[in-house]
Design a protein around this motif. Structure first.
Motif, mmCIF file in Angstrom:
data_model
loop_
_atom_site.group_PDB
_atom_site.id
_atom_site.type_symbol
_atom_site.label_atom_id
_atom_site.label_comp_id
_atom_site.label_asym_id
_atom_site.label_seq_id
_atom_site.Cartn_x
_atom_site.Cartn_y
_atom_site.Cartn_z
ATOM 1 N N LEU A 48 0.866 -1.188 0.000
ATOM 2 C CA LEU A 48 0.000 0.000 0.000
ATOM 3 C C LEU A 48 0.894 1.227 0.000
ATOM 4 C CD1 LEU A 48 -2.766 1.485 0.460
ATOM 5 C CD2 LEU A 48 -2.323 1.265 2.911
ATOM 6 N N GLU A 49 0.616 2.149 -0.900
ATOM 7 C CA GLU A 49 1.358 3.407 -0.893
ATOM 8 C C GLU A 49 0.391 4.570 -1.079
ATOM 9 O OE1 GLU A 49 4.685 3.801 -3.556
ATOM 10 O OE2 GLU A 49 4.895 5.928 -3.103
ATOM 11 N N LEU A 50 0.473 5.523 -0.171
ATOM 12 C CA LEU A 50 -0.259 6.777 -0.313
ATOM 13 C C LEU A 50 0.766 7.834 -0.672
ATOM 14 C CD1 LEU A 50 -2.621 6.731 2.817
ATOM 15 C CD2 LEU A 50 -2.919 5.620 0.625
ATOM 16 N N ILE B 190 -1.167 12.819 -0.445
ATOM 17 C CA ILE B 190 -2.623 12.866 -0.247
ATOM 18 C C ILE B 190 -3.058 14.203 0.375
ATOM 19 C CG2 ILE B 190 -4.601 11.831 0.937
ATOM 20 C CD1 ILE B 190 -3.390 10.012 -1.231
ATOM 21 N N ALA C 112 -7.288 5.316 2.010
ATOM 22 C CA ALA C 112 -6.486 4.102 1.768
ATOM 23 C C ALA C 112 -7.386 2.940 1.362
ATOM 24 C CB ALA C 112 -5.698 3.740 3.024
ATOM 25 N N ARG D 156 -12.241 9.370 -2.458
ATOM 26 C CA ARG D 156 -11.113 9.810 -3.285
ATOM 27 C C ARG D 156 -10.505 11.055 -2.640
ATOM 28 N NH1 ARG D 156 -10.881 7.707 -8.701
ATOM 29 N NH2 ARG D 156 -12.771 6.543 -9.253
ATOM 30 N N ASP E 55 -2.253 10.122 -4.849
ATOM 31 C CA ASP E 55 -2.533 8.807 -5.422
ATOM 32 C C ASP E 55 -2.474 7.713 -4.361
ATOM 33 O OD1 ASP E 55 -2.754 9.514 -8.233
ATOM 34 O OD2 ASP E 55 -0.635 10.048 -8.061
ATOM 35 N N VAL E 56 -3.287 6.676 -4.584
ATOM 36 C CA VAL E 56 -3.257 5.474 -3.738
ATOM 37 C C VAL E 56 -2.858 4.309 -4.636
ATOM 38 C CG1 VAL E 56 -4.606 3.906 -2.300
ATOM 39 C CG2 VAL E 56 -5.098 6.369 -2.263
ATOM 40 N N ASN F 85 -2.195 2.008 -9.710
ATOM 41 C CA ASN F 85 -2.609 3.327 -9.233
ATOM 42 C C ASN F 85 -4.132 3.381 -9.232
ATOM 43 O OD1 ASN F 85 -3.129 5.948 -8.647
ATOM 44 N ND2 ASN F 85 -1.676 6.817 -10.108
ATOM 45 N N SER G 149 -6.092 5.657 -8.358
ATOM 46 C CA SER G 149 -6.691 6.943 -8.748
ATOM 47 C C SER G 149 -7.182 6.882 -10.183
ATOM 48 C CB SER G 149 -5.664 8.068 -8.639
ATOM 49 O OG SER G 149 -4.950 7.954 -7.452
#
Ligand SMILES: Nc1ncnc2c1ncn2[C@@H]1O[C@H](COP(=O)(O)OP(=O)(O)OP(=O)(O)O)[C@@H](O)[C@H]1O
Length: 236
Positions: A16-18, A21, A65, A70, A75-76, A82, A84
Motif C-alpha cells: 500500500l502506498e499513499l 494525499i 487508503a 477519493r 494517489d493510492v 494506481n 486513482s
C-alpha cells in the motif's frame, strides 16, 4: 486494470502506498485542511500503528487508503496499481476482494450466525457455500472461536464479536487490512486478547495492516507507529 509504468519496473512496490494525499472539507464559511500531502508506504506483512489525537484525520486517511473516498489530490497504489486511475466499479471490486476493514463497532449482521457473517463476503465474491463455510470454520478456529460459529452476534461477548469481525475482514484473504479503533470499545485485557489473535493472523497471512488506535501498549507491539501532524504522516 491501470498499472503505473513507474511502479511496474524497478523497486518492488509497497503493498500500500499513499502519495501526496490532500483532503479538505468545507465547514460553513471556512475550509478544514485535514491532509496536506500525506505519504505512507506499508509492506506486505507489516503492521503499522496510526496514533494521533482525535480530529487529526485518522479515519479520513483510512477511508482514502480503503478506496471509500477519493482524495482531492494524490494517489493510492495497491502494489503497482494506481487506484486513482480506476473507475468507481473497479475500485469497488478491489475494495471487495483485496481490502479488509474492521471498525470500532463490529457491524456484524445481527440475524446471521458468526459463521454466516464470515461466509458473506466470500459468497458476494462468488465462492460456493461449501468453500465459504470451510474457510469460515478455519478462521473461527484460528481466532479460537471454534465453539461459537453457530451463535448470533448478540450471543457473543464484545471481544468475541470483534474477533468475528476480524475473521470476516480477512475472509477473502485481502492484501490490505485497515482497522479503525477496533479495540476502542473493549476493556484492556480483552483488547490485548483480540490484538494477539489479529497479530498472529497478520503474521501468518502477510497482509499489510494499518491499525488506528489510542492504545499505546498495542501500538508499541506493532512493527512501527506513525502519527498525523499538520496534515502529514510522521514517524512516532
Ligand atoms: N465528510 C466530512 N465533512 C466535513 N468534515 C469532515 C468530514 N469527514 C471528516 N471531517 C472532519 O475532518 C476532521 C478529521 O476527521 P477524522 O474523522 O478523519 O478524524 P479522526 O482523527 O479519525 O478522529 P477520531 O479519533 O475522533 O475518530 C474532523 O474535524 C472532522 O469533523
Amino acid at each position: 486494470m491501470a498499472v503505473d509504468p513507474r511502479r511496474a519496473s524497478g523497486l518492488q512496490p509497497a503493498a500500500l502506498e499513499l502519495s501526496g494525499i490532500v483532503r479538505s472539507f468545507d465547514e460553513g464559511d471556512r475550509q478544514l485542511d485535514i491532509l496536506k500531502g500525506a505519504n505512507l508506504r506499508i509492506q506486505a506483512g507489516e503492521m503499522v500503528a496510526l496514533v494521533a489525537p482525535s480530529g487529526t484525520g485518522k479515519s479520513t486517511l483510512l477511508h482514502i487508503a480503503g478506496l471509500l473516498e477519493r482524495p482531492d489530490e494524490g494517489d493510492v497504489f495497491l502494489g503497482p496499481v494506481n487506484c486513482s486511475d480506476l473507475s468507481d466499479d473497479d475500485r469497488t471490486a478491489i475494495r471487495r476482494n483485496d481490502i479488509g476493514f474492521v471498525y470500532q463497532f463490529h457491524h456484524l449482521l445481527p440475524e446471521f450466525t458468526a459463521q454466516e457473517n464470515i461466509m458473506m463476503p466470500q459468497m458476494i465474491r462468488g465462492l460456493s457455500k461449501k468453500v465459504a463455510a470451510d474457510r469460515a470454520d478455519e478462521l473461527l478456529a484460528y481466532m479460537r472461536l471454534g465453539e461459537r460459529g453457530k451463535h448470533r452476534p448478540s450471543e457473543l461477548s464484545g471481544g468475541e464479536q470483534q474477533r468475528v469481525a476480524v475473521a470476516r475482514a480477512v475472509a477473502n484473504a485481502p492484501r490490505i487490512l485497515l482497522l479503525d479503533e477496533p479495540t476502542g470499545n473493549l476493556d484492556p485485557v480483552t483488547a490485548t486478547y483480540v490484538f494477539d489473535a489479529l497479530s498472529a493472523l497478520v503474521r501468518a497471512s502477510g497482509v499489510a495492516t494499518l491499525f488506528a488506535t489510542h492504545n499505546l501498549d498495542l501500538a508499541g507491539r506493532m512493527d512501527r507507529a506513525i502519527t498525523l501532524q499538520d496534515g502529514l504522516v510522521k514517524d512516532l
